[in-house]
Design an enzyme around this catalytic site. Sequence first.
Site: not given
Ligand code: HMG
Ligand code: MG
Length: 297
Positions: A238, A13-14, A207, A247, A205
């Site tokens: 990310c 995933r990450d 990086h 990571n 966690h």
């Molecule tokens: P948004 O644009 O505000 O969402 O995004 P929305 O609710 O307004 O929906 C917009 C569109 O997205 C719609 O589609 C929804 O259906 C679709 P449209 O009608 O325009 O065609 N949608 C989805 N589709 C599939 N699956 C879903 C989903 N939700 C909405 N779950 C949202 C808000 C949270 C969805 C967006 O910002 C997002 O997906 N962000 C994820 C970013 C991400 O994954 N970042 C990396 C992970 S975090 C990380 O890496 C840190 C970590 O490792 C720890 C660390 O290192 O600190 C965990």
């Molecule tokens: Mg991370």
Amino acid sequence: MDDFVRIVEVGPRDGLQNEAQPVATADKIELIRQLSLTGLRTIEATSFVSPRWVPQLADAAEVYAGIERRPGIAYPVLVPNEQGYDRARAVGVAEVAVFTAASETFNRTNTNAGIDESLARFAPVLERAKADGVKVRGYVSTVLGCPYQGEVALGEVVRVARALHEMGCYEISLGDTIGVGTPRKARAMLHAVAAEVPMAALAVHFHDTYGQALANIDACLEEGVRVVDAAVSGAGGCPYAKGASGNVASEDVVYLLHGIGMRTGIDLPALAATGRWLAARLGRQTGSKTGKALAAT
Ligand code: HMG
Ligand code: MG
């Protein structure tokens, strides 16, 4: 203090969410198959976020449906909202992870929501997960610094971690998303959180942007943490954290742990071989020094 450390392998995933080149679904499934044979107990398989935000993991459903889930291993997935939870449940996911941050700006950049707004989004996910018997892990990002705000208030890290715990997350992973932490600061952060959330419910966690991840982990082990996130071959980062690098490599963490007399249940040569296999599939050398050293012996 118990000498067993659980590694949460976040490579699929990450590790893969930030890859510039597309990774074949079959390779993701093969990666998880290989990891499943190394003794790991937790393998974060993929992420049911918006495919527009993270196209690299748009095949989450295919990946999850394609893996053989072995007994004794948890295969959690990331979900940002109820829509992600629905998609995950449709393919039989039994454990999910929700994610927010201690920095308001980072959280908005990463999920288009403020911290409290994201907690409100998780409430129905946690309620449904409880009713469905699904375990929920929680992430707090930017615990030691934010790419947009710089310093992050320790009080905010503690508040958000406690909120996730109170909502029902069984474990809270404290993320140094951009790898800016150093050991004493990392330890002080963990100490402050552990005053409010039991240490047994905490994970770290890191990086490795500035080469501090192993030192930070060692300091946090001394403080008492026994769950460490890592990604095989040091893949990852990310896409919404400017400047974030990979990571910490799982192989390097396992080498450290075994070297200081802790148990992981992990077959290090097998894990290192998987790291080298992944790196080769991504067209580069493994980012794990342990992985390289073991290949040369
Ligand atoms: P948004 O644009 O505000 O969402 O995004 P929305 O609710 O307004 O929906 C917009 C569109 O997205 C719609 O589609 C929804 O259906 C679709 P449209 O009608 O325009 O065609 N949608 C989805 N589709 C599939 N699956 C879903 C989903 N939700 C909405 N779950 C949202 C808000 C949270 C969805 C967006 O910002 C997002 O997906 N962000 C994820 C970013 C991400 O994954 N970042 C990396 C992970 S975090 C990380 O890496 C840190 C970590 O490792 C720890 C660390 O290192 O600190 C965990
Ligand atoms: Mg991370």
